[in-house]
Design a protein around this motif. Structure first.
Motif, PDB file in Angstrom:
ATOM      1  N   PRO A 274      -1.713 -10.860 -11.313  1.00  0.00           N
ATOM      2  CA  PRO A 274      -3.126 -10.467 -11.382  1.00  0.00           C
ATOM      3  C   PRO A 274      -3.532  -9.519 -10.252  1.00  0.00           C
ATOM      4  O   PRO A 274      -4.242  -8.534 -10.478  1.00  0.00           O
ATOM      5  N   GLY A 275      -3.070  -9.820  -9.028  1.00  0.00           N
ATOM      6  CA  GLY A 275      -3.414  -8.946  -7.907  1.00  0.00           C
ATOM      7  C   GLY A 275      -2.827  -7.557  -8.052  1.00  0.00           C
ATOM      8  O   GLY A 275      -3.496  -6.556  -7.787  1.00  0.00           O
ATOM      9  N   ASN A 276      -1.563  -7.496  -8.470  1.00  0.00           N
ATOM     10  CA  ASN A 276      -0.922  -6.200  -8.658  1.00  0.00           C
ATOM     11  C   ASN A 276      -1.594  -5.389  -9.757  1.00  0.00           C
ATOM     12  O   ASN A 276      -1.737  -4.164  -9.653  1.00  0.00           O
ATOM     13  N   LEU A 277      -2.006  -6.059 -10.824  1.00  0.00           N
ATOM     14  CA  LEU A 277      -2.672  -5.343 -11.909  1.00  0.00           C
ATOM     15  C   LEU A 277      -4.004  -4.761 -11.442  1.00  0.00           C
ATOM     16  O   LEU A 277      -4.346  -3.622 -11.793  1.00  0.00           O
ATOM     17  N   ARG A 278      -4.746  -5.528 -10.651  1.00  0.00           N
ATOM     18  CA  ARG A 278      -6.015  -5.005 -10.115  1.00  0.00           C
ATOM     19  C   ARG A 278      -5.764  -3.829  -9.184  1.00  0.00           C
ATOM     20  O   ARG A 278      -6.492  -2.823  -9.222  1.00  0.00           O
ATOM     21  N   LEU A 279      -4.730  -3.972  -8.349  1.00  0.00           N
ATOM     22  CA  LEU A 279      -4.423  -2.903  -7.402  1.00  0.00           C
ATOM     23  C   LEU A 279      -3.983  -1.639  -8.137  1.00  0.00           C
ATOM     24  O   LEU A 279      -4.433  -0.536  -7.806  1.00  0.00           O
ATOM     25  N   ARG A 280      -3.118  -1.780  -9.117  1.00  0.00           N
ATOM     26  CA  ARG A 280      -2.642  -0.600  -9.845  1.00  0.00           C
ATOM     27  C   ARG A 280      -3.773   0.106 -10.567  1.00  0.00           C
ATOM     28  O   ARG A 280      -3.852   1.343 -10.585  1.00  0.00           O
ATOM     29  N   LYS A 281      -4.694  -0.658 -11.144  1.00  0.00           N
ATOM     30  CA  LYS A 281      -5.843  -0.047 -11.803  1.00  0.00           C
ATOM     31  C   LYS A 281      -6.722   0.693 -10.801  1.00  0.00           C
ATOM     32  O   LYS A 281      -7.165   1.824 -11.061  1.00  0.00           O
ATOM     33  N   ALA A 282      -6.949   0.078  -9.639  1.00  0.00           N
ATOM     34  CA  ALA A 282      -7.769   0.730  -8.621  1.00  0.00           C
ATOM     35  C   ALA A 282      -7.111   2.005  -8.114  1.00  0.00           C
ATOM     36  O   ALA A 282      -7.772   3.039  -7.931  1.00  0.00           O
ATOM     37  N   LEU A 283      -5.798   1.970  -7.905  1.00  0.00           N
ATOM     38  CA  LEU A 283      -5.087   3.157  -7.432  1.00  0.00           C
ATOM     39  C   LEU A 283      -5.126   4.276  -8.464  1.00  0.00           C
ATOM     40  O   LEU A 283      -5.236   5.458  -8.104  1.00  0.00           O
ATOM     41  N   ARG A 284      -5.042   3.930  -9.734  1.00  0.00           N
ATOM     42  CA  ARG A 284      -5.143   4.954 -10.778  1.00  0.00           C
ATOM     43  C   ARG A 284      -6.520   5.621 -10.751  1.00  0.00           C
ATOM     44  O   ARG A 284      -6.641   6.848 -10.899  1.00  0.00           O
ATOM     45  N   THR A 285      -7.557   4.808 -10.548  1.00  0.00           N
ATOM     46  CA  THR A 285      -8.910   5.368 -10.473  1.00  0.00           C
ATOM     47  C   THR A 285      -9.050   6.297  -9.277  1.00  0.00           C
ATOM     48  O   THR A 285      -9.593   7.409  -9.395  1.00  0.00           O
TER      49      THR A 285
ATOM     50  N   LEU B 256      -2.507   3.631  -0.339  1.00  0.00           N
ATOM     51  CA  LEU B 256      -3.822   4.201  -0.620  1.00  0.00           C
ATOM     52  C   LEU B 256      -3.852   5.704  -0.414  1.00  0.00           C
ATOM     53  O   LEU B 256      -4.429   6.428  -1.221  1.00  0.00           O
ATOM     54  N   VAL B 257      -3.257   6.176   0.687  1.00  0.00           N
ATOM     55  CA  VAL B 257      -3.460   7.578   1.066  1.00  0.00           C
ATOM     56  C   VAL B 257      -2.172   8.384   1.153  1.00  0.00           C
ATOM     57  O   VAL B 257      -2.213   9.554   1.548  1.00  0.00           O
ATOM     58  N   GLY B 258      -1.040   7.790   0.776  1.00  0.00           N
ATOM     59  CA  GLY B 258       0.197   8.549   0.787  1.00  0.00           C
ATOM     60  C   GLY B 258       0.587   9.002   2.184  1.00  0.00           C
ATOM     61  O   GLY B 258       0.364   8.307   3.174  1.00  0.00           O
ATOM     62  N   ASP B 259       1.164  10.200   2.265  1.00  0.00           N
ATOM     63  CA  ASP B 259       1.644  10.728   3.538  1.00  0.00           C
ATOM     64  C   ASP B 259       0.654  11.729   4.116  1.00  0.00           C
ATOM     65  O   ASP B 259       1.026  12.841   4.509  1.00  0.00           O
ATOM     66  N   GLY B 260      -0.605  11.345   4.165  1.00  0.00           N
ATOM     67  CA  GLY B 260      -1.616  12.197   4.771  1.00  0.00           C
ATOM     68  C   GLY B 260      -1.553  12.147   6.283  1.00  0.00           C
ATOM     69  O   GLY B 260      -0.665  11.529   6.886  1.00  0.00           O
ATOM     70  N   ILE B 261      -2.533  12.761   6.918  1.00  0.00           N
ATOM     71  CA  ILE B 261      -2.528  12.918   8.373  1.00  0.00           C
ATOM     72  C   ILE B 261      -2.569  11.582   9.105  1.00  0.00           C
ATOM     73  O   ILE B 261      -2.118  11.465  10.239  1.00  0.00           O
TER      74      ILE B 261
END
Length: 459
Positions: free
Chosen positions: A207-218, A92-97
């Motif tokens: 299905p779960g991965n597709l939903r997750l990838r779409k959400a991450l793109r948004t 979700l947040v990469g290598d943030g703090i």
């Protein structure tokens, strides 16, 4: 001979209490079927404050006493890290703090710290109250006595707007809806992956991965849009986003754009959600404790209708702040914490080794009768000034502790207290008879079905 001596001093791993488990998969089937909290609560009744769960070939040590948590977060902190344990959150947040380590984390912290000093946070109170006034004006138009609404979803939008104006100097109202929806999907999918017996690569089109990838793109699109809009408007100013855009690395070059994205994603996504969750649980508790509502309203009425300030939070609104702090005790948004073991060390009297992990649960420590009188009771007075403490210093850690303590703790307490006070000036909310209240133990502890409240006549 040396090992025998070590075993005599610190019992070997096989001596650590371990609930009954399946061959090969260990406790993963129980985690998949029932979730973490039921398994932990069951094991605690039998094994006490320290026990082991087996996740495949690795051990997950569960530490439920503040003494052990103090070792993890303070006295022996260098033996623990955030490597594999935080991989799901990195999606979700990469290598943030929140997720970085070592020199990268220290640099990120140095850049962000001036924006979160007490004085800097207090200076943001005017923006917080202005946006809250705007939201409450909308509530006044939309809701009448007897109307019902989900206060959690409303607070999510407000908290997101406050983050945008205070930390990024941007109006994010146009992106609130899509951001909140995408973040909800991403959080559910990422949390679910953590309890799966078989984690398929994100590239697989389930299905779960597709939903997750779409959400991450948004979420990526929203985050990069925040950065682009601010660059276009100019990077002057003294807010958090300006600090990162103007920062330079050890070679004098601007920070990597992806790193800036990770930081903004961390503060934008994690920052707004935890505050909204904290306030939502607070309104659940107030809605079921009318006597506490009465005391809070009586205190807020001393403002005589004026907009509260940061100074009021320290002087006039002491009970209002205590209400929020007590809510954070009973329903901490960050209900659990974990670390990787990166160096052989001793924990709770046992040797533990690199490759395994530890888990601690503020949710359970905050309700431990050894440290709290009547721990299940909602009693804000325990946080009023002058109340005797005498409890373990890590018995209450809604923002964690030690060097990795949440950098936004002052921000959250100020924002939460101001918003709570301003709502109480105009509305009294009871819990709807149709409300379905349930905790969702994901990365954060959300109210699974929201918090449905009813607008009452304000006494």
């Amino acid at each position: 001979m040396l090992q025998a001596l070590l075993d005599r001093v610190s019992p070997p791993i096989d001596s650590i209490p371990t609930p009954t488990r399946f061959p090969v998969f260990g406790h993963l089937p129980m985690l998949t079927w029932h979730g973490l909290m039921p398994l932990v609560e069951s094991a605690r009744k039998k094994h006490g404050d320290f026990f082991r769960l087996c996740v495949g070939k690795h051990s997950l040590f569960v530490a439920l006493h503040p003494d052990a948590v103090e070792q993890i977060l303070l006295t022996d902190k260098d033996s623990y890290g955030k490597r594999d344990t935080y991989d799901s959150i990195r999606m979700l947040v990469g290598d943030g703090i929140l997720t970085s380590e070592g020199e990268l984390w220290r640099r990120e912290r140095r850049i962000a710290q001036p924006s979160f000093n007490k004085g800097s946070v207090a200076a943001l109170a005017g923006k917080m109250t202005r946006l809250t006034e705007r939201t409450l004006a909308e509530w006044t138009r939309r809701f009448r006595v007897g109307d019902e609404f989900d206060v959690y979803s409303e607070l999510l939008g407000l908290a997101m707007e406050i983050i945008g104006e205070t930390l990024f100097s941007l109006d994010l109202r146009a992106r609130v809806g899509e951001s909140a929806a995408a973040f909800t999907v991403a959080l559910e999918q990422v949390s679910g992956r953590g309890n799966q017996m078989l984690q398929l690569p994100l590239a697989w089109p389930t299905p779960g991965n597709l939903r997750l990838r779409k959400a991450l793109r948004t979420l990526d699109a929203v985050t990069f849009d925040i950065i682009a809009r601010r660059r276009a408007a100019g990077t002057h100013g003294d807010d958090l986003l300006a600090a990162y855009l103007n920062a330079r690395d050890e070679n004098g070059a601007p920070l990597d754009p992806r790193l800036v994205r990770d930081e903004i994603a961390t503060f934008f996504l994690a920052g707004h959600e935890t505050t909204a969750i904290a306030l939502a649980w607070t309104f659940y508790l107030l809605g079921t404790h009318p006597a506490v509502w009465d005391k809070l309203i009586a205190e807020v009425d001393r403002l005589e209708g004026r907009v509260p300030t940061a100074e009021d939070v320290q002087s006039t609104l002491v009970y209002t702040k205590a209400v929020l702090q007590e809510s954070l005790r009973l329903y901490p948004p960050t209900w659990s914490g974990g670390r990787d073991i990166v160096a052989e060390t001793e924990l709770a009297g046992h040797r533990v080794y690199p490759g395994d992990r530890v888990l601690y649960l503020p949710f359970l420590m905050h309700r431990d009768p050894r440290f709290w009188d009547e721990p299940e009771q909602f009693e804000p007075a325990r946080f009023l000034p002058g109340q005797p403490q005498g409890r373990h210093k890590l018995a209450y850690i809604p923002f964690s502790a030690g060097p990795r303590m949440c950098i936004g703790n002052h921000f959250t307490l100020l924002e939460g207290t101001l918003v709570l006070a301003m709502i109480a000036q105009r509305f009294r909310l009871s819990l709807s008879a149709r409300a379905r209240i349930a905790q969702e133990f994901q990365i954060t502890m959300r109210p699974r079905h929201g918090v449905l409240v009813r607008v009452e006549a304000k006494r």
